[in-house]
Each structure stands twice: as C-alpha cells, then as structure tokens.
Design a protein around this motif. Structure first.
Motif, PDB file in Angstrom:
ATOM      1  N   ILE A  86       0.721  -1.108  -0.047  1.00  0.00           N
ATOM      2  CA  ILE A  86      -0.031  -0.029  -0.009  1.00  0.00           C
ATOM      3  C   ILE A  86       0.839   1.360  -0.099  1.00  0.00           C
ATOM      4  O   ILE A  86       0.567   2.216  -0.914  1.00  0.00           O
ATOM      5  CB  ILE A  86      -0.964  -0.225   1.161  1.00  0.00           C
ATOM      6  N   LEU A  96      -4.435   7.437  -4.265  1.00  0.00           N
ATOM      7  CA  LEU A  96      -3.758   6.836  -2.954  1.00  0.00           C
ATOM      8  C   LEU A  96      -3.045   8.140  -2.419  1.00  0.00           C
ATOM      9  O   LEU A  96      -3.067   8.290  -0.958  1.00  0.00           O
ATOM     10  CB  LEU A  96      -3.115   5.552  -2.998  1.00  0.00           C
ATOM     11  N   LYS A 109      -9.214   5.243   5.522  1.00  0.00           N
ATOM     12  CA  LYS A 109      -9.189   4.694   4.229  1.00  0.00           C
ATOM     13  C   LYS A 109      -8.201   3.742   3.845  1.00  0.00           C
ATOM     14  O   LYS A 109      -8.279   2.635   3.464  1.00  0.00           O
ATOM     15  CB  LYS A 109      -9.442   5.672   3.138  1.00  0.00           C
ATOM     16  N   GLN A 112      -7.902   0.812   5.898  1.00  0.00           N
ATOM     17  CA  GLN A 112      -9.195  -0.251   5.581  1.00  0.00           C
ATOM     18  C   GLN A 112      -8.596  -1.245   4.384  1.00  0.00           C
ATOM     19  O   GLN A 112      -8.846  -2.278   4.049  1.00  0.00           O
ATOM     20  CB  GLN A 112     -10.319   0.610   5.177  1.00  0.00           C
ATOM     21  N   TYR A 113      -7.881  -0.235   3.187  1.00  0.00           N
ATOM     22  CA  TYR A 113      -7.147  -1.239   2.064  1.00  0.00           C
ATOM     23  C   TYR A 113      -6.112  -1.965   2.568  1.00  0.00           C
ATOM     24  O   TYR A 113      -5.928  -3.103   1.905  1.00  0.00           O
ATOM     25  CB  TYR A 113      -6.528  -0.045   1.047  1.00  0.00           C
ATOM     26  N   TYR A 116      -7.718  -5.143   3.797  1.00  0.00           N
ATOM     27  CA  TYR A 116      -8.178  -5.919   2.689  1.00  0.00           C
ATOM     28  C   TYR A 116      -6.875  -6.808   2.148  1.00  0.00           C
ATOM     29  O   TYR A 116      -7.055  -8.076   1.718  1.00  0.00           O
ATOM     30  CB  TYR A 116      -8.944  -5.103   1.779  1.00  0.00           C
TER      31      TYR A 116
END
Length: 434
Positions: A86, A96, A109, A112-113, A116
């Motif tokens: 990320i 991003l 956010k 959260q990515y 995942y």
C-alpha cells in the motif's frame, strides 16, 4: 518519583501498560492453539531438523506459532507485506497519494485497504502452506497432515486467515489504547518468548558437539557488543542548530532563543529489517511448498546462507531505509514550519535553501543508518549459517528487541514527563527522547 513506581502512579499510563500486557497475553495464548488436522509430533521433528533454515526465521517472527502450526501460524507478516504494498502504491497512484493527504479520514481509508490486502495475502499464503504440508513428512517419515484433502485445505486457509486478522486487530488495539507500536510489540513478544527455547537448543548443541564450547563465550560477547552498539546507534542524533528571530509585541520582545532540530542516525528504526524479512519470506515460503524443479532452485537460492540471499536482503534494507525515511520525514514541511515560526538555520536562507540543507543532511544520515542496519542484520546471520546458531541470537532479532524496547520505554517516559515525573533514568530522559 521515578521509574516503574512513578509509572504505576499515573492512572492513564497504568491502564495503557496493563492493556498492552493483556493483549500480549492473549496473543501468546493463541500461539498455543493448534490448527486442526496436523500431526504435532511430526511437525516438531521437521522443525528440529530445519531450525537454521528459512523455516527457522519464519518461526522466529511468528513467535513459535509456525512450529506449533497454531491459528497464528502466519503471524503478522501478511499485514506487514500489505502495508509495504500500500505504501509503495501510494507513491505511484495519485488517488492513494491524495487520500494520504486528507488527514484522519484518508488514513482510515488507507488502513482499510491495508486490512483487505492482509486478508488477501493470508488467503494466498494459507492455501500454499496447506497444499505444501500435505506432501511433507518428518525426518522419520511420518506425514505432517493427518487427513489430506479439500476439507483440510479449506479449514487451514480459513483458520490461518482468521488468526492473522485477529493479530492485526490486536496490534491496532495496542497502538490505539495501549503503549508503543502494537505490531512491533507482537514481533518483540514472539522473539522474547522463544529466547529460553533458543538457549536450550544452544546448550543441547554444545552437549552433542554440534557447537564448539569455545564459541559460546565468543557468541555472548558478540551479543553484548551488538546490543551496546544498537543502543548507541538508535539514540544517536545529528543536531541542526536553529535560531529564532526576535519579535516585538507591544512593549515586550519575544523569541531570539537558540534551539536545535534533532535528526536520528537511524530515522526508520526497525522497520527496514522487518519489511525486508517479510518480503524475503513471502516468495521463499510459497516456493518451499511447491514441488516444481525451477521453483525449488529459486527457493534454495533465496534461503539464508546463500550469497543471493545476503545481496537481496541487504539491498532491501537499504531501499526501505530510504523509502520509509522519505515517507515519514518531509524536509519541505519542516522548512516551511520553521519559516512560519521565525526560525532559521544559521548561514542558511529560510525556505527552499533550508529544505535542501535538511534533505542533504538527512540523506547522509540515511546512508549511515542503512550501512549500520545492514551490518547488524547480515553479519550475525552469516555466523548463524556457519555455526547453526538459532536465529533468536541473530542481529535482526536483537535489533528488533532492543529497538522496540527503546521506543516503548521512550513512550512511557514521555507520558511520565508530561506529568512531571523523571522517567526511568535518574539523570533524566534517555538520549534521543529530549
């Protein structure tokens, strides 16, 4: 009042420390819960025969969970790998990058990515590990999996993914409601918990003659020297002098005082070795469970003890030193804040010139920090591969333990100083925390 007695008298700090210890206790309990369908005795034999290989390093970072093949067998490494991916994507994907600049909402956010991505990587690693275990046997010939098949694969993937997700939640809770960095503390707890076992292995190796007796005092002396060097390097600073201009408000004159901007030699801390180890273990672990000739050759080439492993590992440490420093420290922002507050570096013009000077100094420090981390992590690993010493005595393990301990003590001390306590050191705060 100072030390632990002072910490115990601060209600908020006491709650944070107790919460952190309770979360670590929960984590260590989970390490003891085995995944269904595994022949524990055969797995123990397998790890006893591969203690100083890639499996030994993976087992160290998982706190012994892989050796027990517990519900936490994957450890926190999928989360770290997802964080790396990320952060790299944040640099190259404008959306991003914009999210990262939106404050707390954007960070949530991105988190959260990352979650995942952690689940996705856990599913992939869990599947390959489950598939590989079905064809593996202990040195005595006993199968590691009791009943191979689709049911075992599904149960293992679900269990390991859920375990990693739970560890991720534990780490986030410790960071938010406890003391210190939760993810680093989980790795720290796993390494420290396995130290007694590593000492027992070393004693047994000495008794059997696998490790020369004369090497033991040399190893202890080297460990003490490495720990001392790590403490020195982690607390060392380059202080850039800062002068503030005088301001006249009414009949009073404000400012004019001198200060300094402290820059640590190792700005990135223990993150580069953890990131590098995570990247090295992910493909090599998958390759170790795939019985294809070229995959096995690649896996063997990237195993600890090979020249390719040392070169790639060192290169990754250097890369993540510069990458993490660039992500966490912005010379332009520092220069702008100094300019707004009337501060300047003597002999350097405020604004762009100041940012360039800070960036130049930071780059030189990062080079020194990268060399320091590479030497600390790689040199003991070479000795480990030559003398079959457990990974827990290696430079990476010692660096993580000492680095996380210094950072956690520094955070505890900061809480105490805010409430007029002296901290753990009688002479004042530890260097690097002023």
């Amino acid at each position: 009042m100072s030390g632990l007695a002072g910490a115990a008298n601060i209600p908020e700090l006491r709650k944070r420390v107790m919460f952190t210890l309770f979360m670590l206790f929960v984590y260590r309990m989970g390490v003891q819960i085995p995944t269904p369908g595994i022949n524990g005795g055969a797995l123990q034999e397998f790890f006893a025969a591969n203690a100083s290989t890639l499996f030994g390093m993976f087992n160290m970072f998982s706190g012994g969970a892989l050796e027990n093949f517990s519900i936490f067998a994957l450890g926190i490494m999928p989360y770290i790998s997802a964080s790396i991916i990320i952060q790299l994507l944040t640099v190259v994907i404008p959306q991003l990058e914009a999210l990262s600049k939106e404050g707390e909402a954007g960070r949530r956010k991105i988190t959260q990515y990352t979650r995942y991505g952690t689940v996705a990587l856990s599913l992939i690693q869990g599947f390959f590990i489950a598939s590989g275990l079905e064809g593996m046997h202990s040195p005595s010939g006993s199968p590691i999996v009791l009943e191979a098949g689709l049911q075992f694969k599904l149960m293992t993937v679900l269990t390991l993914t859920s375990g990693t997700a739970f560890i991720m939640w534990l780490g986030e809770q410790m960071t938010e409601r406890g003391i210190g960095n939760g993810i680093s503390l989980i790795i720290f707890a796993g390494i420290v918990a396995r130290m007694p076992n590593a000492i027992g292995q070393t004693i047994e190796m000495v008794k059997t003659g696998a490790l020369p007796v004369i090497f033991v005092p040399v190893m202890l002396a080297a460990m003490i020297a490495i720990v001392g060097f790590i403490i020195f390097a982690e607390t060392a600073q380059r202080k850039i002098p800062i002068q503030y201009a005088k301001r006249v408000v009414g009949n009073r004159v404000y400012g004019g005082q001198a200060s300094h901007l402290p820059l640590k030699i190792n700005v990135s801390g223990v993150i580069p070795p953890i990131f590098a180890s995570s990247i090295m273990m992910f493909p090599a672990t998958i390759g170790s469970f795939i019985q294809i000739e070229w995959v096995q050759r690649v896996s063997a080439a990237l195993s600890p003890g090979t020249v390719y492993y040392y070169i790639l590992y060192t290169g990754m440490i250097v890369f993540f030193c510069f990458f993490y420093t660039a992500v966490t420290f912005k010379p332009d922002d520092v220069a702008e804040n100094l300019k707004k507050n009337g501060g300047f570096i003597p002999g350097i013009r405020p604004g762009k010139r100041t940012a360039e000077f800070i960036d130049k100094v930071l780059t030189r420090l990062t080079v020194v920090g990268a060399i320091y981390l590479s030497v600390i992590c790689v040199m003991p690993t070479i000795l480990i591969s030559k003398f079959n010493v457990p990974f827990y005595f290696g430079g990476t393990a010692l660096l993580i333990v000492v680095g996380v301990a210094i950072d956690t003590i520094g955070q505890i001390e900061s809480h105490m100083v805010m409430r007029n306590y002296d901290g753990f050191m009688k002479a004042g705060r530890i260097r690097g925390r002023r």
